[in-house]
Scaffold this motif. Structure first.
Motif, PDB file in Angstrom:
ATOM      1  N   PRO A  36       0.826  -1.212   0.000  1.00  0.00           N
ATOM      2  CA  PRO A  36       0.000   0.000   0.000  1.00  0.00           C
ATOM      3  C   PRO A  36       0.861   1.264   0.000  1.00  0.00           C
ATOM      4  O   PRO A  36       2.086   1.195   0.122  1.00  0.00           O
ATOM      5  N   PRO A  37       0.219   2.435  -0.093  1.00  0.00           N
ATOM      6  CA  PRO A  37       0.957   3.693   0.130  1.00  0.00           C
ATOM      7  C   PRO A  37       1.510   3.739   1.551  1.00  0.00           C
ATOM      8  O   PRO A  37       1.017   3.043   2.450  1.00  0.00           O
ATOM      9  N   ASP A  38       2.502   4.576   1.773  1.00  0.00           N
ATOM     10  CA  ASP A  38       3.166   4.669   3.076  1.00  0.00           C
ATOM     11  C   ASP A  38       2.436   5.677   3.968  1.00  0.00           C
ATOM     12  O   ASP A  38       3.006   6.653   4.443  1.00  0.00           O
ATOM     13  N   ALA A  39       1.165   5.409   4.240  1.00  0.00           N
ATOM     14  CA  ALA A  39       0.324   6.376   4.943  1.00  0.00           C
ATOM     15  C   ALA A  39       0.336   6.222   6.458  1.00  0.00           C
ATOM     16  O   ALA A  39      -0.037   7.137   7.182  1.00  0.00           O
ATOM     17  N   SER A  40       0.760   5.072   6.969  1.00  0.00           N
ATOM     18  CA  SER A  40       0.646   4.800   8.406  1.00  0.00           C
ATOM     19  C   SER A  40       1.549   5.716   9.224  1.00  0.00           C
ATOM     20  O   SER A  40       2.723   5.929   8.904  1.00  0.00           O
ATOM     21  N   VAL A  41       1.025   6.230  10.325  1.00  0.00           N
ATOM     22  CA  VAL A  41       1.832   7.043  11.229  1.00  0.00           C
ATOM     23  C   VAL A  41       2.970   6.223  11.821  1.00  0.00           C
ATOM     24  O   VAL A  41       4.019   6.775  12.207  1.00  0.00           O
ATOM     25  N   LEU A  42       2.786   4.910  11.905  1.00  0.00           N
ATOM     26  CA  LEU A  42       3.848   4.060  12.446  1.00  0.00           C
ATOM     27  C   LEU A  42       5.078   4.061  11.549  1.00  0.00           C
ATOM     28  O   LEU A  42       6.186   3.760  12.006  1.00  0.00           O
ATOM     29  N   ILE A  43       4.904   4.359  10.272  1.00  0.00           N
ATOM     30  CA  ILE A  43       6.038   4.488   9.358  1.00  0.00           C
ATOM     31  C   ILE A  43       6.747   5.814   9.577  1.00  0.00           C
ATOM     32  O   ILE A  43       7.978   5.878   9.656  1.00  0.00           O
ATOM     33  N   HIS A  44       5.988   6.875   9.720  1.00  0.00           N
ATOM     34  CA  HIS A  44       6.588   8.204   9.768  1.00  0.00           C
ATOM     35  C   HIS A  44       7.153   8.552  11.141  1.00  0.00           C
ATOM     36  O   HIS A  44       8.133   9.295  11.234  1.00  0.00           O
ATOM     37  N   CYS A  45       6.576   8.011  12.196  1.00  0.00           N
ATOM     38  CA  CYS A  45       7.142   8.188  13.532  1.00  0.00           C
ATOM     39  C   CYS A  45       8.274   7.180  13.706  1.00  0.00           C
ATOM     40  O   CYS A  45       8.031   5.969  13.643  1.00  0.00           O
ATOM     41  N   PRO A  46       9.508   7.631  13.920  1.00  0.00           N
ATOM     42  CA  PRO A  46      10.630   6.680  13.955  1.00  0.00           C
ATOM     43  C   PRO A  46      10.436   5.500  14.902  1.00  0.00           C
ATOM     44  O   PRO A  46      10.689   4.350  14.530  1.00  0.00           O
ATOM     45  N   ALA A  47       9.967   5.759  16.114  1.00  0.00           N
ATOM     46  CA  ALA A  47       9.803   4.667  17.077  1.00  0.00           C
ATOM     47  C   ALA A  47       8.654   3.741  16.720  1.00  0.00           C
ATOM     48  O   ALA A  47       8.510   2.667  17.315  1.00  0.00           O
ATOM     49  N   SER A  88      10.998   1.915   4.645  1.00  0.00           N
ATOM     50  CA  SER A  88       9.846   2.406   5.403  1.00  0.00           C
ATOM     51  C   SER A  88       9.635   1.651   6.702  1.00  0.00           C
ATOM     52  O   SER A  88       8.774   2.049   7.507  1.00  0.00           O
ATOM     53  N   VAL A  89      10.381   0.587   6.929  1.00  0.00           N
ATOM     54  CA  VAL A  89      10.179  -0.213   8.144  1.00  0.00           C
ATOM     55  C   VAL A  89      11.488  -0.530   8.869  1.00  0.00           C
ATOM     56  O   VAL A  89      11.473  -1.225   9.885  1.00  0.00           O
ATOM     57  N   ASN A  90      12.620  -0.025   8.376  1.00  0.00           N
ATOM     58  CA  ASN A  90      13.910  -0.398   8.963  1.00  0.00           C
ATOM     59  C   ASN A  90      14.279   0.507  10.132  1.00  0.00           C
ATOM     60  O   ASN A  90      13.503   1.366  10.542  1.00  0.00           O
ATOM     61  N   ALA A  91      15.482   0.308  10.656  1.00  0.00           N
ATOM     62  CA  ALA A  91      15.935   1.089  11.812  1.00  0.00           C
ATOM     63  C   ALA A  91      16.673   2.355  11.405  1.00  0.00           C
ATOM     64  O   ALA A  91      17.286   3.006  12.255  1.00  0.00           O
ATOM     65  N   MET A  92      16.643   2.705  10.115  1.00  0.00           N
ATOM     66  CA  MET A  92      17.037   4.031   9.621  1.00  0.00           C
ATOM     67  C   MET A  92      18.520   4.352   9.798  1.00  0.00           C
ATOM     68  O   MET A  92      18.907   5.526   9.744  1.00  0.00           O
ATOM     69  N   ILE A  93      19.365   3.355   9.991  1.00  0.00           N
ATOM     70  CA  ILE A  93      20.799   3.611  10.141  1.00  0.00           C
ATOM     71  C   ILE A  93      21.398   3.910   8.775  1.00  0.00           C
ATOM     72  O   ILE A  93      21.164   3.184   7.798  1.00  0.00           O
TER      73      ILE A  93
END
Length: 542
Positions: A36-47, A88-93
């Motif tokens: 789906p599109p990356d709409a979830s707040v869980l994606i945009h909020c790092p934690a 969109s789901v990783n630990a952003m390192i």
């Protein structure tokens, strides 16, 4: 629909390709993403990644076949199923690997892939908030920064590493990789900066960019040996999009080889087993799969209630963090959890760091899927250059069925020996005075592992991926290689693979930044080729 380029997969490389190729308004680009599109707040909020891990949202959630090296256990293989893919789901390192990794690719005959030749693409992609220098870029789409609200325990871990004899490194992506320090992350203004946010979202209004989500590619369409389109499942119907110039596979190291084989390109005998007509016998498709094997030590520290954990105090901290993040995009929820770490050697005689550490400000169990009460911290140690090689095969000719994933973890005895040494080094760091002063207690499962044999048993019983599968469409000119140095599939026309699967060998670090680099370089390769428009036959879409 008919376009110039069809990009399969809206992950890190796919987002880069779609954005860069559509910069030319005369070029039409279609991007197919199964999620789906990356709409979830869980994606945009790092934690939010902690809840994504638990609920399986935006995740293919694959498993390996039983792994003899892991005592017959099935490994977990999470991959992003959403715009942005695993970014969109990783630990952003943000980590690029070692300079020598890319020089080794070039030394194998892959012209254009040495460190000096790929560095400009890393810099082109990057906007580093520290500023530009010889190693870093400014003004690129991908925002890279120091954590906005770092936890106090990251620097404490760095001090522990220094007490254990390792030097501090303030920039793992600079002149030298070795050392311990705080990671930079792909954030922007307190939010995750995925490849979708960096490359795709700003350009969705382009009339020549067509993004289709919920589009599961089922087959590449061919006219002879030329790729001329892609069939995909969308809203329970099979549709197709034609490519006048090229089809670009960016579905990742697990799904790009699967799609090639479903389309008749791969090991002939294997395709015939599944009743798939062989278009091109390319035996290397799905070979050379490998991944970073990793094991975690967990330390119980129930009194350290400012660390992440489930307790009345922990819940209160989280609620406060939600309010602060919503109002200011700062605070506790801007964490990526793995805030600190290092690149170290399992033995001083090693020429390059062969281990990576990720220090986590919470107790991590079963990839974060297990609910854990109380507070504590964890440390991963992963083997950066495993020798074990596995495979990716079809489990079925059904395009919706998961592939047969076999990383063949710990098949090479050297991998286990290094990981045992790495576990001991990690344990030594966590026992240094600056951390020991907090009176944490190593969890019983690992604390009981004292002898080498016991540590080996613990590793076989608990190790798993740290989410970096690569190599299954290997770049090179050998008999088992799949793409050339231009990322064109051997023996085919109008078809490239652009993702982690093309890596001849895994880089010594997290793979997201290298995949974005691959996408940037591939976009230039595609633009330079500018193959002439080819007429397509209506029959190929049937």
């Amino acid at each position: 629909m008919e376009v110039d380029y069809v990009v399969v997969g809206g992950g890190s490389a796919g987002c880069v390709l779609a954005a860069r190729l559509s910069e030319d308004p005369a070029v039409q680009v279609a991007l197919l993403e199964a999620g789906p599109p990356d709409a979830s707040v869980l994606i945009h909020c790092p934690a939010g990644l902690a809840l994504l891990a638990k609920n399986g949202q935006a995740n293919w959630g694959f498993e390996t076949v039983p792994q003899p090296g892991l005592g017959g256990r099935r490994g977990y293989q999470p991959r992003g199923k959403v715009l942005g893919g695993s970014s969109s789901v990783n630990a952003m390192i943000y980590a690029r690997g070692h300079h020598a990794d890319y020089d080794a690719w070039a030394a194998e005959g892959n012209a254009g892939w040495s460190w000096d030749e790929v560095l400009p693409y890393f810099r082109k992609a990057e906007h580093n908030e520290r500023g530009a220098d010889a190693w870093h870029g400014s003004g690129g789409p991908l925002n890279v920064m120091d954590l906005r609200s770092p936890h106090r325990f990251g620097p404490i871990f760095v001090q522990a590493g220094m007490q254990a004899g390792f030097r501090e490194n303030r920039d793992f992506n600079g002149a030298e990789q070795e050392g311990v320090g705080l990671f930079q992350v792909t954030h922007r203004n307190g939010e995750r900066c995925s490849a979708a946010k960096a490359y795709l979202t700003p350009h969705l209004a382009r009339p020549n960019l067509h993004v289709v989500t919920g589009a599961h590619a089922t087959r590449i369409l061919f006219d002879g040996r030329r790729a001329v389109g892609v069939a995909y499942r969308h809203e329970r119907t099979i549709q197709s999009v034609k490519a006048r110039r090229e089809v670009l596979l960016s579905a990742g190291a697990l799904l790009s080889p699967q799609l090639l084989m479903l389309s008749g390109v791969g090991p002939a005998a294997h395709l015939q087993e599944h009743g798939i007509p062989v278009l091109h016998d390319l035996p290397g498709v799905g070979r050379n799969l490998h991944d970073h094997i990793d094991v975690v030590q967990v330390v119980e520290a129930p009194h350290l209630t400012d660390l992440f954990g489930l307790s009345p105090r922990g819940i209160a901290n989280a609620l406060k963090g939600i309010v602060e993040w919503r109002r200011h995009r700062s605070g506790l929820l801007t964490t990526n959890f793995a805030e600190a770490g290092g690149f170290i050697k399992s033995d001083p005689a090693e020429p390059l760091p062969d281990l990576q550490l990720h220090f986590v400000i919470g107790k991590l169990m079963d990839h974060g899927r297990q609910t854990v009460w109380g507070h504590g911290y964890s440390c991963h140690v992963c083997l950066l250059r495993p020798r074990s090689r596995g495979s990716l095969l079809l489990a079925s000719k059904d395009p919706l069925a998961p592939p047969r994933i076999d990383p063949n973890f710990l098949a090479d005895a050297d991998d286990l020996r290094r990981l045992v040494r790495g576990f001991r080094v990690m344990r030594d760091i966590l026992a240094q005075p600056v951390l020991a002063a907090f009176r944490g207690r190593e969890q019983a499962a690992s604390a009981a592992a004292v002898s080498d044999e016991q540590v080996e048993r613990f590793i076989r019983g608990h190790a798993d991926t740290i989410y970096h599968p690569v190599g299954s469409c290997r770049m090179g000119s050998g008999p088992l290689d799949v793409v050339d140095a231009q990322l064109r599939v051997h023996g085919m026309q109008g078809l490239r693979v652009v993702d982690a699967s093309i890596m001849p060998s895994i880089v010594g670090g997290n793979t997201n930044a290298p995949v974005i680099m691959i996408g940037e370089k591939a976009a230039d390769l595609v633009k330079a080729a500018r193959e002439p428009v080819h007429a397509t036959r209506e029959a190929v879409a049937a």
